[in-house]
Design an enzyme around this catalytic site. Structure first.
Site, PDB file in Angstrom:
ATOM      1  CG  HIS A 222      -0.421   0.270   2.516  1.00 17.51           C
ATOM      2  ND1 HIS A 222      -1.193   0.514   3.629  1.00 17.51           N
ATOM      3  CD2 HIS A 222       0.866   0.349   2.946  1.00 17.51           C
ATOM      4  CE1 HIS A 222      -0.420   0.729   4.675  1.00 17.51           C
ATOM      5  NE2 HIS A 222       0.829   0.633   4.303  1.00 17.51           N
TER       6      HIS A 222
ATOM      7  CD  GLU B  80      -0.184  -1.096   8.644  1.00 14.31           C
ATOM      8  OE1 GLU B  80      -0.940  -0.930   7.668  1.00 14.31           O
ATOM      9  OE2 GLU B  80       0.231  -0.159   9.352  1.00 14.31           O
TER      10      GLU B  80
ATOM     11  CG  ASP C 223      -2.326 -13.456   0.313  1.00 17.12           C
ATOM     12  OD1 ASP C 223      -1.440 -12.819   0.923  1.00 17.12           O
ATOM     13  OD2 ASP C 223      -2.202 -14.659   0.000  1.00 17.12           O
ATOM     14  CG  HIS C 224       0.891 -12.503  -2.563  1.00 15.21           C
ATOM     15  ND1 HIS C 224       0.502 -13.187  -1.452  1.00 15.21           N
ATOM     16  CD2 HIS C 224       2.209 -12.745  -2.703  1.00 15.21           C
ATOM     17  CE1 HIS C 224       1.531 -13.833  -0.946  1.00 15.21           C
ATOM     18  NE2 HIS C 224       2.588 -13.584  -1.680  1.00 15.21           N
TER      19      HIS C 224
ATOM     20  CG  HIS D  49       5.346   0.515   2.520  1.00 23.72           C
ATOM     21  ND1 HIS D  49       4.675   1.670   2.192  1.00 23.72           N
ATOM     22  CD2 HIS D  49       4.767   0.066   3.661  1.00 23.72           C
ATOM     23  CE1 HIS D  49       3.747   1.905   3.097  1.00 23.72           C
ATOM     24  NE2 HIS D  49       3.771   0.953   3.998  1.00 23.72           N
TER      25      HIS D  49
ATOM     26  CB  CYS E 245       3.161   4.501   5.646  1.00 22.91           C
ATOM     27  SG  CYS E 245       3.343   2.907   6.470  1.00 22.91           S
TER      28      CYS E 245
ATOM     29  CG  HIS F 133       2.544  -3.223   6.329  1.00 21.90           C
ATOM     30  ND1 HIS F 133       3.399  -2.790   7.311  1.00 21.90           N
ATOM     31  CD2 HIS F 133       2.156  -2.107   5.651  1.00 21.90           C
ATOM     32  CE1 HIS F 133       3.517  -1.473   7.244  1.00 21.90           C
ATOM     33  NE2 HIS F 133       2.773  -1.027   6.243  1.00 21.90           N
TER      34      HIS F 133
HETATM   35 NI    NI Z   1       2.428   0.935   5.629  1.00 24.59          NI
END
Ligand code: NI
Length: 135
Positions: free
Chosen positions: A14, A124, A79-80, A39, A33, A41
């Site tokens: 995200h 997260e 997911d992914h 990037h 972020c 998580h």
């Molecule tokens: Ni983040």
């Protein structure tokens, strides 16, 4: 009242930014972020269902059914994936852990066949989680 928890994990990318603000203002608010090149998580999701035990089965909810509901309605969409670009239930919101948690609740709340959705918890990082129990 008894509570059942199903845990699931997913990896997603995200970027936190508000398109109404400048890049500098976004960096001030969101820090790393807000990296324009995204990037990721490793998220941990916990879905809690509350209710009564069905005397015919001894179950509150069949956990295989809960797993399948989470897979189909959440994991297949996150997911992914890139949460900003690919996740329909996050369109138009900044994909903070808060907004992801609320979005997951909204996706699941009407899909629980027995008992009721009680809470959605999303980690997260190891050190931070958010929990939503409805409006
Ligand atoms: Ni983040």
């Amino acid at each position: 009242m008894i509570y059942a928890t199903r845990r699931a994990t997913f990896n997603a990318a995200h970027r936190l930014f508000n398109p109404n603000l400048s890049d500098e203002e976004n960096i001030d608010i969101f820090g790393k972020c807000s990296n324009p090149n995204w990037h990721g998580h490793n998220y941990v999701l916990e879905v809690v269902v509350a209710g009564e035990v069905d005397p015919n089965t001894g179950f509150l909810i069949d956990l295989k059914i809960l797993r399948d509901i989470i897979n189909k309605n959440i994991l297949e969409k996150v997911d992914h994936k890139n949460l900003n670009l690919e996740t329909d239930f996050l369109k138009g919101v900044i994909p903070t852990a808060e907004n992801i948690t609320i979005g997951i609740w909204n996706e699941l709340v009407n899909k629980i066949p027995t008992g009721k959705l009680y809470s959605v918890k999303l980690y997260e990082t190891e050190n931070n989680y958010f929990e939503y129990k409805g409006a």
